[in-house]
Design a protein around this motif. Structure first.
Motif, PDB file in Angstrom:
ATOM      1  N   LEU A  96     -16.597  -6.946  18.432  1.00  0.00           N
ATOM      2  CA  LEU A  96     -16.462  -6.350  17.110  1.00  0.00           C
ATOM      3  C   LEU A  96     -15.369  -5.292  17.188  1.00  0.00           C
ATOM      4  N   HIS A 126     -13.442  -2.205  15.496  1.00  0.00           N
ATOM      5  CA  HIS A 126     -13.694  -1.201  14.456  1.00  0.00           C
ATOM      6  C   HIS A 126     -12.733  -1.406  13.288  1.00  0.00           C
ATOM      7  N   GLN A 149     -16.249   6.635  15.746  1.00  0.00           N
ATOM      8  CA  GLN A 149     -16.179   5.233  16.184  1.00  0.00           C
ATOM      9  C   GLN A 149     -17.139   4.974  17.349  1.00  0.00           C
ATOM     10  N   GLY A 200     -26.530  -7.727  17.965  1.00  0.00           N
ATOM     11  CA  GLY A 200     -25.236  -7.107  18.175  1.00  0.00           C
ATOM     12  C   GLY A 200     -24.321  -7.938  19.063  1.00  0.00           C
ATOM     13  N   ALA A 253     -17.885  -0.427  25.291  1.00  0.00           N
ATOM     14  CA  ALA A 253     -16.831  -0.067  24.358  1.00  0.00           C
ATOM     15  C   ALA A 253     -15.497  -0.216  25.068  1.00  0.00           C
ATOM     16  N   ALA A 270     -23.692  -3.060  21.209  1.00  0.00           N
ATOM     17  CA  ALA A 270     -22.782  -3.551  22.241  1.00  0.00           C
ATOM     18  C   ALA A 270     -23.095  -2.916  23.589  1.00  0.00           C
ATOM     19  N   TYR A 294     -17.497  -3.535  21.699  1.00  0.00           N
ATOM     20  CA  TYR A 294     -17.002  -2.892  20.474  1.00  0.00           C
ATOM     21  C   TYR A 294     -15.653  -2.256  20.815  1.00  0.00           C
ATOM     22  N   LYS A 297     -20.571   4.428  16.116  1.00  0.00           N
ATOM     23  CA  LYS A 297     -20.736   3.080  15.582  1.00  0.00           C
ATOM     24  C   LYS A 297     -20.802   2.050  16.698  1.00  0.00           C
ATOM     25  N   ALA A 298     -20.047   2.271  17.752  1.00  0.00           N
ATOM     26  CA  ALA A 298     -20.097   1.368  18.898  1.00  0.00           C
ATOM     27  C   ALA A 298     -21.495   1.354  19.501  1.00  0.00           C
ATOM     28  N   SER A 348     -23.979  -0.426  17.283  1.00  0.00           N
ATOM     29  CA  SER A 348     -23.754  -1.868  17.140  1.00  0.00           C
ATOM     30  C   SER A 348     -24.593  -2.690  18.105  1.00  0.00           C
TER      31      SER A 348
END
Length: 436
Positions: free
Chosen positions: A359, A361, A370, A328, A382, A379, A332, A373-374, A377
């Motif tokens: 990364l 989104h 979101q 990862g 965020a 990460a 994010y 997903k963060a 990932s």
């Protein structure tokens, strides 16, 4: 409309998926650092070569050339071509063609895919990858020892254990010729015990008969004349110096008289690193000296020594260990609204300028989806951008992992311009950027 057939990969030629990439990257980065530490320079050769290169460089009577090479005739010009089954022949061809050793010895390394048409099994595939080193133009046992040092250091850096070094000496051409005559006589006296493969190799490649895994032939192989007993003073001195250099480094080894190479251009040192953790595919690295290969390929006499290791087999060992390569990105970016997206992309570029992996989104999704997903990932942080942050040119930095120092879930607000320094100075990300 007729159903379209779904196509898959060729059997034994595997995709390396994104989930596996971090382990490959970890291994390859470690190898690159090792090669720099020993002064080896990378060589990249074509996957396709003229077939005669491998018939000479690998051996016309080897299984690789007889059964396993992917060879074909080019329909456009009738040339016989093969996909490379190993890297040494290509490296020597390149050195001869470009006169690389005109001003002295060269230390070279390579990595990439090789191809052999054999039955796929654990650690053995039709497309596989190797890392190899070739020290060209050096005759002494010091370079032989250096190559073994490199392997030992790699195992240490990768924390690979339960690997044993086996060594032997093949002597010179005259010594091998005397041994070959006695070996053939010994095998002929026990021809009734030899299997079909042993009988086929009896006169063309008798040393390889000693490699047989057939249990019925082990007594004959064990009782065969040992090449090491035929060594003269020079060959013995070379081997003894190698052993002294290994002992000096504290490298444990076993002298294995049955460790051989079947082709005449091999001489003196031969070695293998083996493990019991991969079943029948226990050899993870093999090497040795091949002072006669350059002449066989049309070059000037040039001493040479090298090794090649199977990447897939080593990765198997790494998967069984404690290696946990980073997956990862570092950050994010979560955003809501057109203005937040634009600012988010600007922020991402600022962070990437400092070596921070980001990364942003993409696509639809509210803050909740979101943030999921963060977290998924990998990460550590965020960066959150909504209407309020955009209006004030600020960001919200949220800690996603406990190891970031302030505990997962904690967050702070700051101007956009402060974010890169906050991540670099407080949390130690990136490369520090460029100082004014």
């Amino acid at each position: 409309m007729a159903k379209i057939e779904k196509l898959g990969a060729v059997k034994g030629m595997n995709d390396i998926l994104p989930k596996d990439a971090p382990l490959w990257d970890y291994f390859e980065d470690t190898v690159r650092g090792l090669m720099r530490a020993y002064g080896y320079r990378q060589l990249r050769t074509p996957i396709l070569e003229y077939t005669p290169l491998f018939k000479r460089g690998v051996g016309e009577h080897t299984d690789i050339v007889e059964k396993e090479m992917y060879s074909f005739t080019d329909a456009l010009n009738g040339e016989a071509l093969s996909m490379r089954p190993e890297g040494t022949a290509s490296a020597c061809r390149a050195a001869i063609e470009h006169n690389l050793t005109y001003d002295g010895g060269k230390r070279l390394w390579y990595t990439g895919p090789m191809f052999r048409h054999e039955r796929p099994q654990r650690g053995r595939y039709r497309q596989f990858h190797q890392v190899g080193c070739e020290a060209l133009g050096f005759a002494g046992p010091d370079v032989d020892a250096e190559l073994i040092y490199m392997c030992a250091r790699l195992w240490e850096e990768l924390d690979i254990r339960d690997v044993q070094l086996q060594i032997n000496s093949l002597g010179n051409a005259e010594e091998r010729a005397r041994h070959r005559a006695d070996l053939i006589a010994h095998l002929e006296a026990h021809a009734d015990v030899l299997d079909e493969d042993g009988k086929r190799r009896l006169h063309s490649n008798p040393l390889r008969v000693l490699d047989s895994k057939n249990p019925a032939m082990q007594d004959v192989a064990n009782a065969a004349p040992k090449l090491i007993d035929y060594l003269g003073a020079e060959s013995r001195a070379h081997f003894e110096q190698l052993k002294r250099l290994l002992k000096m480094r504290g490298i444990q080894y076993e002298v294995n008289p049955r460790l051989v190479r079947g082709l005449d251009y091999y001489n003196l040192t031969v070695f293998e690193w083996v493990t019991t953790r991969l079943g029948s595919q226990g050899t993870i690295c093999g090497g040795g000296r091949y002072d006669g290969l350059f002449e066989l390929l049309g070059g000037k006499p040039t001493p040479a020594c090298g090794f090649a290791m199977g990447v897939e087999r080593i990765l198997e060992l790494l998967r069984e260990g404690d290696v946990d390569p980073k997956e990862g990105v570092d950050v994010y970016v979560v955003h809501a609204g057109e203005g937040a997206l634009q600012l988010g992309m600007q922020v991402a570029e600022l962070l990437r300028d400092q070596g921070i992996e980001v990364l942003v989104h993409a696509g639809e999704g509210g803050f909740k989806s979101q943030m999921k997903k963060a977290d998924a990932s990998g990460a550590a942080f965020a960066v959150i951008l909504g209407e309020d942050e955009v209006s004030k040119n600020e960001v919200t930095l949220k800690h996603l992992r406990d190891e970031t120092g302030d505990g997962a879930g904690s967050q702070e607000r700051m101007p956009v311009s402060h974010l890169p320094l906050r991540l670099l100075e407080v949390f130690g990300f990136g490369n520090g950027g460029d100082e004014d």
